[in-house]
Scaffold this motif. Structure first.
Motif, PDB file in Angstrom:
ATOM      1  N   GLY A 293       3.515  10.589  -4.893  1.00  0.00           N
ATOM      2  CA  GLY A 293       4.491  11.338  -4.220  1.00  0.00           C
ATOM      3  C   GLY A 293       3.985  12.143  -3.089  1.00  0.00           C
ATOM      4  N   MET A 294       4.362  13.335  -2.661  1.00  0.00           N
ATOM      5  CA  MET A 294       3.875  14.367  -1.646  1.00  0.00           C
ATOM      6  C   MET A 294       2.619  14.588  -1.853  1.00  0.00           C
TER       7      MET A 294
ATOM      8  N   ALA B 250      11.005  10.769   2.694  1.00  0.00           N
ATOM      9  CA  ALA B 250      12.099  11.564   3.238  1.00  0.00           C
ATOM     10  C   ALA B 250      13.230  10.637   2.934  1.00  0.00           C
ATOM     11  N   ALA B 251      13.108   9.198   3.122  1.00  0.00           N
ATOM     12  CA  ALA B 251      14.406   8.599   2.692  1.00  0.00           C
ATOM     13  C   ALA B 251      14.678   8.298   1.244  1.00  0.00           C
ATOM     14  N   SER B 252      13.586   8.440   0.502  1.00  0.00           N
ATOM     15  CA  SER B 252      13.635   8.575  -1.199  1.00  0.00           C
ATOM     16  C   SER B 252      14.311   9.659  -1.631  1.00  0.00           C
ATOM     17  N   GLY B 253      13.822  10.895  -0.892  1.00  0.00           N
ATOM     18  CA  GLY B 253      14.705  12.317  -0.947  1.00  0.00           C
ATOM     19  C   GLY B 253      16.026  12.431  -0.615  1.00  0.00           C
ATOM     20  N   ALA B 254      16.340  11.759   0.554  1.00  0.00           N
ATOM     21  CA  ALA B 254      17.766  11.620   0.991  1.00  0.00           C
ATOM     22  C   ALA B 254      18.543  10.917  -0.240  1.00  0.00           C
ATOM     23  N   ILE B 255      18.110   9.708  -0.613  1.00  0.00           N
ATOM     24  CA  ILE B 255      18.735   8.915  -1.695  1.00  0.00           C
ATOM     25  C   ILE B 255      18.959   9.566  -3.217  1.00  0.00           C
ATOM     26  N   SER B 256      17.710  10.026  -3.409  1.00  0.00           N
ATOM     27  CA  SER B 256      17.761  10.234  -5.059  1.00  0.00           C
ATOM     28  C   SER B 256      17.670  11.715  -5.057  1.00  0.00           C
ATOM     29  N   HIS B 257      17.769  12.800  -4.242  1.00  0.00           N
ATOM     30  CA  HIS B 257      17.939  14.041  -4.352  1.00  0.00           C
ATOM     31  C   HIS B 257      19.161  14.876  -3.596  1.00  0.00           C
TER      32      HIS B 257
ATOM     33  N   ALA C 168       0.945  -1.256   0.151  1.00  0.00           N
ATOM     34  CA  ALA C 168       0.019   0.061   0.064  1.00  0.00           C
ATOM     35  C   ALA C 168       0.842   1.251  -0.215  1.00  0.00           C
ATOM     36  N   VAL C 169       1.831   1.272   0.737  1.00  0.00           N
ATOM     37  CA  VAL C 169       2.509   2.492   0.920  1.00  0.00           C
ATOM     38  C   VAL C 169       3.426   2.913  -0.247  1.00  0.00           C
ATOM     39  N   GLY C 170       4.188   1.638  -0.821  1.00  0.00           N
ATOM     40  CA  GLY C 170       5.028   1.756  -1.950  1.00  0.00           C
ATOM     41  C   GLY C 170       4.087   2.319  -3.098  1.00  0.00           C
ATOM     42  N   THR C 171       2.884   1.557  -3.258  1.00  0.00           N
ATOM     43  CA  THR C 171       2.075   1.903  -4.445  1.00  0.00           C
ATOM     44  C   THR C 171       1.600   3.333  -4.516  1.00  0.00           C
ATOM     45  N   THR C 172       1.156   3.793  -3.374  1.00  0.00           N
ATOM     46  CA  THR C 172       0.767   5.463  -3.189  1.00  0.00           C
ATOM     47  C   THR C 172       1.847   6.203  -3.487  1.00  0.00           C
TER      48      THR C 172
ATOM     49  N   ARG D  17      13.576   8.243 -11.457  1.00  0.00           N
ATOM     50  CA  ARG D  17      14.351   7.828 -10.216  1.00  0.00           C
ATOM     51  C   ARG D  17      14.145   8.039  -8.965  1.00  0.00           C
ATOM     52  N   MET D  18      13.278   8.883  -8.570  1.00  0.00           N
ATOM     53  CA  MET D  18      12.546   9.191  -7.344  1.00  0.00           C
ATOM     54  C   MET D  18      11.475   7.879  -7.154  1.00  0.00           C
ATOM     55  N   ARG D  19      10.913   7.662  -8.257  1.00  0.00           N
ATOM     56  CA  ARG D  19       9.748   6.762  -7.818  1.00  0.00           C
ATOM     57  C   ARG D  19      10.446   5.204  -7.803  1.00  0.00           C
ATOM     58  N   ILE D  20      11.385   5.057  -8.735  1.00  0.00           N
ATOM     59  CA  ILE D  20      12.087   3.933  -8.467  1.00  0.00           C
ATOM     60  C   ILE D  20      13.003   3.757  -7.114  1.00  0.00           C
ATOM     61  N   THR D  21      13.269   4.748  -6.596  1.00  0.00           N
ATOM     62  CA  THR D  21      13.924   4.714  -5.302  1.00  0.00           C
ATOM     63  C   THR D  21      12.833   4.221  -4.086  1.00  0.00           C
ATOM     64  N   ALA D  22      11.708   5.172  -4.232  1.00  0.00           N
ATOM     65  CA  ALA D  22      10.836   4.912  -3.418  1.00  0.00           C
ATOM     66  C   ALA D  22      10.456   3.231  -3.241  1.00  0.00           C
ATOM     67  N   MET D  23      10.261   2.777  -4.363  1.00  0.00           N
ATOM     68  CA  MET D  23       9.687   1.170  -4.419  1.00  0.00           C
ATOM     69  C   MET D  23      10.937   0.462  -3.715  1.00  0.00           C
ATOM     70  N   LEU D  24      12.084   0.643  -4.283  1.00  0.00           N
ATOM     71  CA  LEU D  24      13.092  -0.021  -3.890  1.00  0.00           C
ATOM     72  C   LEU D  24      13.315   0.106  -2.154  1.00  0.00           C
ATOM     73  N   SER D  25      13.130   1.179  -1.519  1.00  0.00           N
ATOM     74  CA  SER D  25      13.457   1.554  -0.234  1.00  0.00           C
ATOM     75  C   SER D  25      12.103   0.905   0.460  1.00  0.00           C
TER      76      SER D  25
END
Length: 550
Positions: A168-169, A402-409, A159-163, A418-426
């Protein structure tokens, strides 16, 4: 079954609301800060929604059962953190124009190294906070519906990854605001129902507790963690002689009605004088005042340093809107925190077995069926389960963002894809970290996350916003010291021999030592250097309202 249906509805609603953010998400700013268009009312509800996590929904009441009414100081600290954030951080952090905390510190001090270090700290805090959220999802679904632990964890991750990947925000904002209202209602209604259902005698027993000395009915205890019970009398039917008995996780023991209650080694006696004391004795080390101050230090200052909470102020149109959002969040959070104490004191009366088994995290969802085994209990359990799952999803959305932003930004430069992919991988990474943690105490890692946030970002933000003499070298040194002391204390708690007395308090909850050390390090090192030439100009930009700059 009703609990599963309720959770499925919450999950489906989360994803459907998340779809609202898809069409509007085209840029990095859309993904991270919703194009800075969240009005104060919407933003305050979203702030309260993402802040009320599994630790607040489940862990606070469980702490009351396990450690006494002094545990409610945690809730005081959680709410007080927003007052500190309102006064010190909310408006200036928005006026900086940053997208993330690492973004802000580089803009303020022009240090790429500090930006990278801050991004690493964001990841540490997010992992410490996320694992308990996913863990709680597996735990509560197992309790109410008998599903395996991995099922609840995987459902939350899906649920979290898909949303997040879809919207995004912007999606997170709508979901968190809606679910704050939802989970507050789903938490308050069963609490009121319980107070009405239990009757005047039980209510009196709950608010004027006596020490739990005998089991009133046959009680089966299933140990979730290793535990040592000390018996003053033998219990022949359970095969237990007087003395100490060690039980491993997974073992079961049945106490007949009238059997003497054992003492759980290392814990406050259930309902005894120490349990009733209005101070929190962390770890039962015998220093309640120091423990209470340590908890307040960590929770109030830790709230001010949580990256996913700070990030939400960047979604406001301007500094004044950010301050209003913070001000409105204080009563919203305070409203929710009226109710955990109700579940805690009633749990002491009805579910003493959870105290002995180490399963106090489940007291909220276990209470209704203990009070009423008919349809009313089933419905109230379903409502609480849905609310708990909503709490898990809303907090996890902010943390993963926040974690996705730290990694991809911040650690690397990437676009929207890349942010979307990072969110799913996280999400996948946290899923695999959570699956082996079935026996985890939900409150422990959350407490450590607050300690790390208080020891790193709290001094960095306060001095960065309010002190012109701060230098990049001083900031780096202070963050490293705060991270080292808080993380070192965590390692000592996990791997070192048991401590006692006040040193044990400061190791278990290191915020007083680590925060003070971080502040002093930043100040001393900065005074030995020279601040950037643009420091005063930068500070003016943080404190002048946007219309006053032109």
């Amino acid at each position: 079954m009703f609990g599963l249906i309720a959770v499925a509805l919450v999950t489906a609603t989360t994803i459907l609301i998340g779809l609202r953010g898809v069409a509007a998400m085209r840029t990095t700013s859309d993904f991270l800060v919703a194009s800075r268009r969240a009005n104060p009312m919407l933003n305050s509800a979203a702030l309260a929604g993402e802040y009320i996590s599994a630790a607040s929904y489940l862990g606070a009441a469980g702490l009351v059962v396990k450690a006494g009414v002094g545990s409610l100081w945690y809730l005081v600290g959680f709410a007080a953190g927003y007052v500190a954030m309102l006064v010190l951080v909310a408006a200036p952090i928005r006026r900086s124009g940053a997208l993330t905390v690492p973004d802000f510190v580089e803009a303020r001090l022009a240090s790429p190294a500090l930006r990278k270090l801050s991004a690493v700290v964001v990841l540490v805090i997010c992992v410490l906070y996320l694992v308990p959220q996913f863990h709680a999802s597996g735990l509560i679904l197992g309790v109410v519906s008998g599903t395996p632990y991995w099922f609840g964890v995987a459902l939350a991750a899906l649920a979290v990854g898909t949303t997040l990947a879809l919207g995004g925000m912007r999606a997170a904002t709508y979901v968190q605001a809606f679910q704050f209202v939802l989970k507050t209602v789903l938490f308050a209604v069963p609490a009121i129902w319980l107070l009405v259902s239990v009757g005047a005698t039980v209510r009196a027993e709950a608010v004027r507790p006596a020490e739990f000395t005998h089991f009133e009915q046959q009680t089966t205890v299933v140990f979730r963690d290793d535990a040592t019970l000390n018996l003053t009398e033998a219990v022949p039917s359970a095969g237990l002689a007087a003395g100490a008995h060690h039980f491993s996780a997974g073992q079961t023991v049945t106490f007949p009605a009238g059997a003497p209650a054992p003492q759980l080694e290392g814990h406050t006696a259930l309902g005894g004088s120490a349990w009733q004391r209005p101070l929190f004795d962390l770890g039962n080390f015998g220093y309640p005042l120091l423990s209470t101050l340590s908890v307040l230090f960590a929770t109030a200052l830790g709230t001010m340093g949580l990256p996913h909470v700070i990030m939400r102020f960047h979604t406001s149109p301007d500094g004044r809107s950010a301050r209003r959002a913070a001000a409105l969040t204080v009563p919203l959070v305070g409203l929710f925190y009226i109710f955990p104490g109700i579940y805690g004191v009633l749990g002491r009366v009805f579910l003493p077995r959870l105290y002995f088994s180490g399963g106090t995290d489940t007291v909220v969802v276990a209470l209704p069926m203990r009070v009423n085994t008919g349809w009313q209990g089933i419905v109230q359990t379903g409502l609480l389960t849905a609310g708990a799952f909503a709490a898990i999803l809303t907090s996890s959305l902010g943390l993963l963002l926040a974690a996705s932003g730290a990694i991809s930004h911040d650690l690397s430069r990437g676009g929207l894809d890349r942010m979307r992919i990072t969110a799913m991988l996280s999400v996948v990474l946290v899923l695999f970290l959570t699956l082996p943690a079935a026996d985890l105490d939900t409150g422990i890692l959350v407490t450590w996350a607050f300690a790390v946030a208080a020891s790193t970002f709290s001094p960095l933000l306060v001095l960065g916003i309010w002190w012109t003499r701060l230098t990049a070298r001083g900031a780096i040194a202070g963050v490293v010291v705060g991270l080292f002391i808080s993380s070192g204390a965590i390692a000592l708690t996990l791997f070192a021999p048991s401590l006692s007395g006040w040193p044990a308090v400061l190791v278990t909850q290191p915020a007083p030592l680590s925060v003070t050390s971080a502040f002093l390090t930043m100040i001393v090192v900065s005074l030995r250097g020279r601040p950037p030439a643009w420091s005063e100009t930068s500070m003016l930009g943080l404190h002048l309202d946007e219309p006053d700059r032109w």
